[in-house]
Design an enzyme around this catalytic site. Sequence first.
Site, short mmCIF file in Angstrom:
data_model
loop_
_atom_site.label_atom_id
_atom_site.label_comp_id
_atom_site.label_asym_id
_atom_site.label_seq_id
_atom_site.Cartn_x
_atom_site.Cartn_y
_atom_site.Cartn_z
N LYS A 24 -14.08 13.34 50.43
CA LYS A 24 -14.50 12.12 51.14
C LYS A 24 -13.98 10.89 50.42
CE LYS A 24 -17.52 10.33 48.10
NZ LYS A 24 -17.13 9.18 47.33
N PRO A 112 -8.93 16.79 43.71
CA PRO A 112 -8.95 16.40 42.29
C PRO A 112 -10.38 16.27 41.77
CG PRO A 112 -7.32 15.10 43.49
CD PRO A 112 -8.07 15.89 44.52
N VAL A 113 -10.59 16.72 40.52
CA VAL A 113 -11.93 16.80 39.91
C VAL A 113 -12.32 15.44 39.30
CG1 VAL A 113 -13.26 17.96 38.08
CG2 VAL A 113 -11.59 19.25 39.43
N ALA A 114 -13.64 15.08 39.44
CA ALA A 114 -14.20 13.85 38.84
C ALA A 114 -13.37 12.63 39.21
CB ALA A 114 -14.34 13.97 37.31
N ALA A 118 -15.63 13.39 45.66
CA ALA A 118 -16.76 14.27 45.98
C ALA A 118 -16.37 15.74 46.09
CB ALA A 118 -17.50 13.79 47.23
N GLY A 119 -15.48 16.20 45.23
CA GLY A 119 -15.06 17.60 45.26
C GLY A 119 -16.22 18.55 44.97
N ALA A 122 -18.25 18.82 48.01
CA ALA A 122 -17.59 19.67 49.01
C ALA A 122 -17.87 21.14 48.71
CB ALA A 122 -16.08 19.40 49.01
N ASP A 154 -23.85 12.91 48.14
CA ASP A 154 -22.69 13.04 49.04
C ASP A 154 -22.62 14.38 49.76
OD1 ASP A 154 -21.74 10.62 48.02
OD2 ASP A 154 -20.53 11.60 46.48
O1 C5P Z 1 -26.58 12.18 43.93
P1 C5P Z 1 -25.58 12.55 42.88
O2 C5P Z 1 -26.05 13.71 42.03
O3 C5P Z 1 -24.20 12.73 43.38
O4 C5P Z 1 -25.53 11.31 41.89
C1 C5P Z 1 -24.90 11.37 40.64
C2 C5P Z 1 -25.33 10.16 39.83
O5 C5P Z 1 -24.78 8.97 40.40
C3 C5P Z 1 -26.82 9.91 39.80
O6 C5P Z 1 -27.43 10.63 38.74
C4 C5P Z 1 -26.91 8.43 39.59
O7 C5P Z 1 -26.68 8.11 38.22
C5 C5P Z 1 -25.72 7.90 40.35
N1 C5P Z 1 -26.05 7.47 41.74
C6 C5P Z 1 -26.77 6.30 41.92
N2 C5P Z 1 -27.06 5.87 43.19
C7 C5P Z 1 -26.63 6.58 44.26
C8 C5P Z 1 -25.88 7.77 44.09
C9 C5P Z 1 -25.61 8.18 42.80
O8 C5P Z 1 -27.17 5.63 40.95
N3 C5P Z 1 -26.89 6.13 45.49
#
Ligand code: C5P
Length: 310
Positions: A24, A112-114, A118-119, A122, A154
Amino acid sequence: MTSMPESVAPRPDGREVTVRAPAKINLHLGVGPARPDGFHPLCTVYQAIGLYDDVTAAPAAAWGVDVEPVGDVDVADVPLDDSNLAVRAGRLLLEHHGRDDAAHLSVSKGIPVAGGLAGGSADAAAALVAVDRLFDLGTPDDDLLALAGELGSDVPFALIGGTALGEGRGELVTPVADHGAWWWVVLPSGEGLSTPAVYREYDAGHPGDTERPDALLAALESGDPEQLAAALRNDLESPAFALRPDLPGTRATLEATSAAAVLLSGSGPTLLALARDAEHAREVVGELGDVPVLYAPGPVHGAHVLAGEA
Ligand code: C5P
């Protein structure tokens, strides 16, 4: 002959299901001040683009995962233990159904990672669908979306794909009208960027807002790349650039091409350039010379079965 670990050994009946899920990008990423739970309220517009991870699930005696790169993707940092998001997804779904089966997951990684694509999400979405089919669980869509939201902000979008508005912390997704056939040049970075670190840097003084992006939504309905180019926005760009001083220079390299616009993907560090059509995307790739670069269309479908019904 050496025997395979139990979790990798195919079952005699050879059942397996392969599900494909897309990367994404965020065409708009509006970020508000942190909520009491630490997450940030978002108003984002996601688009699924044609870079994919495939997850193959097969019944196994214990949970396990292996990861194969596609092309130049560096998979060294993908965890192969229980913290792998695809394994967590599979386990969560089986727990939801009160079952104690297990599966081995093989991930073929083209995203691609990181990179802000959003791999990992996915993989989680693909694992949810693959494990659902493998064990014939018949999980209703609303339950799959709720489980996806527990796994990560995501992940629900990776299930639905297309182009969608994301609200809440990104997990509440609503499809939006998109009449474009967009083409993106995708410039990955050799080194990943931590999403929590980018959000912490945002907290340190890069305020954005969560207003609805009406001009962007109108541009998507128009299908006109010039309109879309003028409406792209990412509130995480300044904090990501503050953490990675090399990125503004890379952005300038992309801006020096004939691309219609340049944008950071999600929390970065991948950068995107919008092309007018497929031929123009190839032209932009050519203008970049030896830089390793990908290009992909959007929008594309969310997680879908490629092969193998249980
Ligand atoms: O939801 P996800 O695990 O992908 O989020 C990873 C990190 O990104 C969260 O731990 C948080 O630090 C940050 N995040 C955030 N606000 C969001 C989505 C992610 O602060 N809406």
